[in-house]
Each structure stands twice: as structure tokens, then as C-alpha cells.
Enzyme design. Structure first.
Site, PDB file in Angstrom:
ATOM      1  CB  THR A  63      55.877  40.188   5.426  1.00 45.48           C
ATOM      2  OG1 THR A  63      54.825  39.689   4.603  1.00 45.48           O
ATOM      3  CG2 THR A  63      55.475  41.515   6.035  1.00 45.48           C
ATOM      4  CG  ASN A 119      51.150  40.117  -5.298  1.00 43.87           C
ATOM      5  OD1 ASN A 119      51.861  41.068  -5.624  1.00 43.87           O
ATOM      6  ND2 ASN A 119      50.070  40.269  -4.575  1.00 43.87           N
ATOM      7  CD  GLN A 134      53.321  35.385  -5.829  1.00 46.78           C
ATOM      8  OE1 GLN A 134      53.244  34.354  -6.488  1.00 46.78           O
ATOM      9  NE2 GLN A 134      52.636  35.540  -4.710  1.00 46.78           N
ATOM     10  CB  SER A 179      58.272  33.851   0.995  1.00 51.28           C
ATOM     11  OG  SER A 179      57.477  33.291   1.994  1.00 51.28           O
ATOM     12  CB  ALA A 180      59.995  28.513   2.421  1.00 50.28           C
ATOM     13  CG  HIS A 181      54.207  30.718   2.293  1.00 49.58           C
ATOM     14  ND1 HIS A 181      53.005  30.998   1.683  1.00 49.58           N
ATOM     15  CD2 HIS A 181      54.717  31.919   2.665  1.00 49.58           C
ATOM     16  CE1 HIS A 181      52.799  32.313   1.717  1.00 49.58           C
ATOM     17  NE2 HIS A 181      53.830  32.885   2.291  1.00 49.58           N
ATOM     18  CB  THR A 223      66.543  30.400  18.502  1.00 50.31           C
ATOM     19  OG1 THR A 223      66.966  30.959  19.751  1.00 50.31           O
ATOM     20  CG2 THR A 223      67.068  28.985  18.354  1.00 50.31           C
ATOM     21  CB  CYS A 252      47.675  40.028   2.157  1.00 52.00           C
ATOM     22  SG  CYS A 252      48.992  38.952   1.668  1.00 52.00           S
TER      23      CYS A 252
END
Ligand code: PLP
Length: 396
Positions: free
Chosen positions: A75, A154, A182, A202-204, A247, A335
Site C-alpha cells: 500500500t 488480487n 499479487q 509486498s513480502a507478506h 529507520t 481488505c
């Protein structure tokens, strides 16, 4: 193969972490705790881990290492690309082209820009969810600065002709962003071959950790004349070339790189295996459950995506019923699946509100077994039958 305790078929919403990724992250949480910007050796060690991860990920999409910026999510990457390009180029033009089936992470930044002096064209798609290239060409205006079209959807899994879209964008000197959240890690992606300027991932979604994503920016966000084509949307310190000041989450990034590496190492094998599971579900449902229909393209779809509509029942009821049988599927995108509004994607491919409400998405993954699918296909027809028996919409 043995059935899992809980049959998880919602891998498009998010994936469980691969134990190999957990191992890498755990080690780095323990050992690589420095701030990658610090000058001392603890910080330098974190900096080296960060740069190695950037290099490893870049190589897998044929990008330059310096063109990858880490973000907190897909996002955030989408917001950075769309708002960052819009604000930086507003003197050049204020028109953006996207599609009617984008994820809210693209759709809502576009709506926000519309409220702030930009205009957006939302391209329709055909009944399979594909963008039509003549419509794209027609939508381009003198002041178009950005085309943002997702690599794969998605909800319905349709894979868009992004190479052709990128080519059209570049011929007209328009920037091309693709939300690849996706598709990334599931199908081969080469940013040069596909003419991509900006790419979100996105990693997840690929067995990595939640809370980390990336934005690829061609040529570090600079045009050939050295002028910036994107500006940051967050302002703070100098991390990530001032594009994403915070960071840097080095252990998560090391895990992300491991997740990407595993996806690439196993891509052919997994794509083949998951496509077989996917097609087994689709063909079984179409032959055994009457009044069912496949949503999305029959072949040009992600290897793990099944999206079906069942007449006379509601997707939410299917999800709740299957959950009681220890099976996880979803209705629309995760979502929006808490909302009862019909999916904007299913409406865009021409479903009426009732068929759109009766949709179920089942997405297989790396840990889905053949036995999981057999169990799912044993339970599903009973669920559909029971819900139809109770349905006021059922035909007499
Ligand atoms: N874009 C697409 C196509 C998605 O499927 C998702 C998540 O479902 C996102 C963007 C948002 O990604 P994230 O959950 O990392 O913010």
C-alpha cells in the site's frame, strides 16, 4: 500427501511465513540490530545486510540495486508511486490513467488526487478482466503523466498485458507503474523487458513477513536529463535516499530477500504444481456444482487463483460455513471482505450484484497439499447445497 489441520486457501490475502524465512529473520533480529545508517561497525553490519538484500532482490527482477526502495507495505509503495509522481510532475500534466479493477491501494490514492486537482481515467476491462489496449491508447491525453495498471488482479487473478501497456506508455513518454503485489514471486518479472518504471511488491504475499514492501523506481527516480520524476510522500531523515525516511527494518528486509529468493528458486515447480491444484478445483466445481461460474480469465490467470460465483447464495455465508469445517477462503479482497458491498472488480467484469455477492475466492499456496483440495471439494458441495436450501433467492 496429508491434509493440513486447517486448510488455508486464502493465500492471496496473506501467506503463512516459510520456516526458512523465519529462520533468517530470527537470526537477524538477534544479530543485526544496528541502525543501517550508523557509522560504527554494528551499524555497518546492518548496512551490509541491507545492501545485500537489495542486490539479491534487484537481480531477480533484472533491476539495478540502487533502484529498489524498501517501504512498509505494498500500500505504501503504491501511494509513493502514484502521489509521488503526480506531485512531482504537476507542472507537466495532471492526468493519470488506471483501471476499474485496481486494488484500493491504487484506487484510493487516485481518488485522493482527483480531490486535489488531478484527473483520472479509469479504464474498463473485458468480461475476463483484461484491459483493452485500444481503450488505453484512446485515453491518453497531452497531459497524461502516469499509467498505473496492476500486473495481476488480487480477486480474479487475471494477468494484464503489462508488456504491451509499458510499451505504449514509453512510446508516449509517460511513466508506467504496476502494482505487482499479487504477481511478484509467482510469475517471472523483468522490469526491462516489461517496460516498467515503477513496481510495487509486498513480502507478506510471498511467505515473507508482514510490514515490509518495496518500490522499484527506474534510474533512481530520475529522467535521463537528471531531473527527478518522483518525490517522497514522507519527510524525515535521509534513509532510502530520502524517498522513505524511517529507520530501516533490516531483519524484515533480509527475510523479504530470502522469501524472494525461494520464490524464484521454486517458481517453475510451484507454478506447475499450483496450476494443477487450481485447475482441479475449477474443473471439479464447474462439472459438479450446478449454477456455478468461473470469474476471471480461464488461462491468463495467476497459478494459485480460483474465483467462482454460485447462484442463490452469498459469499459471506460460504466463508463462515467453511470456516466451521476448518477451511479458509474469502469473498472479495481481504481488505474489503468485511464490507457487504459487491466487489468493484466483479461488477467491472459484468457480473450483476447478485452473482457478485455469491462469489468465493480460493487461493492455493506453497503449503497446500492435494489432500487439502480433496477435503475442500468434499465439503464445498455440501455447504453450497445447504446454503441454497435456506436461500430465499433459490429457484423454485
Ligand atoms: N495491491 C494488491 C494487488 C494487493 O492484493 C494488496 C493486498 O491485498 C495490496 C496492493 C496491498 O499490499 P499490502 O497489504 O502489503 O499493503
Amino acid at each position: 500427501m496429508k491434509k493440513s489441520e486447517y486448510v488455508y486457501l486464502d493465500n492471496a490475502a496473506t501467506t503463512p511465513m516459510d520456516p526458512r524465512v523465519i529462520e533468517v529473520i530470527t537470526r537477524h533480529f538477534r544479530e543485526t540490530y544496528g541502525n543501517s545508517s550508523s557509522l560504527h561497525s554494528i551499524g555497518q553490519k546492518a548496512g551490509q545486510t541491507l545492501e545485500q538484500a537489495r542486490k539479491d532482490i534487484a537481480e531477480l527482477i533484472n533491476a539495478e540495486r540502487s533502484d529498489i526502495i524498501f517501504t512498509a507495505s505494498g500500500t505504501e509503495a503504491d501511494n509513493m508511486a502514484i502521489k509521488g509522481v503526480a506531485f512531482q510532475n504537476k507542472k507537466r500534466g495532471r492526468h493519470i490513467i488506471t483501471s476499474t479493477i485496481e486494488h484500493h491501494a491504487v484506487e484510493n490514492p487516485c481518488k485522493y488526487l482527483e480531490e486535489n486537482g488531478f484527473s483520472v481515467s479509469y479504464l474498463p476491462v473485458d468480461a475476463n478482466g483484461l484491459i483493452e489496449l485500444p481503450a488505453l491508447e484512446k485515453a491518453i491525453q497531452e497531459d497524461t503523466i502516469l499509467i498505473s495498471i496492476m500486473t495481476a488482479n488480487n480477486e480474479i487473478g487475471t494477468i494484464e498485458p503489462i508488456k504491451e501497456i509499458g510499451k505504449i506508455a514509453h512510446e508516449r513518454d509517460i511513466l508506467f507503474h504496476t502494482d505487482a503485489v499479487q504477481a511478484f514471486g509467482k510469475i517471472p518479472m523483468d522490469v526491462n523487458e516489461l517496460h516498467i518504471d515503477l513496481l510495487s511488491a509486498s513480502a507478506h504475499k510471498i511467505y515473507g513477513p508482514k510490514g515490509i514492501g518495496l518500490l522499484y523506481m527506474r534510474n533512481q527516480g530520475e529522467r535521463e536529463n537528471g531531473k527527478k520524476y518522483i518525490q517522497p510522500i514522507l519527510h524525515g531523515g535521509g534513509h532510502e535516499k530520502e524517498m522513505r525516511p524511517a529507520t530501516v527494518a533490516v531483519p524484515l528486509i533480509a527475510g523479504f530477500a530470502e522469501a524472494v529468493r525461494l520464490c524464484h528458486a521454486e517458481m517453475d515447480k510451484e507454478a506447475h504444481r499450483q496450476t494443477k491444484l487450481r485447475d482441479k478445483i475449477i474443473n471439479w466445481i464447474l462439472t459438479h456444482i450446478e449454477d456455478s461460474k468461473l470469474n476471471g480469465h480461464p488461462t491468463r490467470r495467476l497459478p494459485n487463483n480460483v474465483n467462482m460465483s454460485f447462484k442463490y447464495i452469498e459469499g459471506e455465508s460460504i466463508v463462515m460455513d467453511l470456516d466451521m469445517e476448518h477451511i479458509a477462503v474469502s469473498t472479495g479482497s481481504a481488505c474489503s471482505s468485511k464490507s457487504l458491498d459487491p466487489s468493484h472488480v466483479l461488477l467491472a467484469i459484468g457480473l450483476d450484484a447478485i452473482d457478485a455477492q455469491g462469489s468465493m475466492r480460493a487461493t492455493v499456496g506453497r503449503f497446500t497439499t492435494e489432500e487439502d483440495i480433496d477435503y475442500f471439494l468434499e465439503v464445498l458441495p455440501k455447504t453450497v447445497h445447504r446454503l441454497r436450501e435456506m436461500s430465499p433467492l433459490k429457484k423454485s
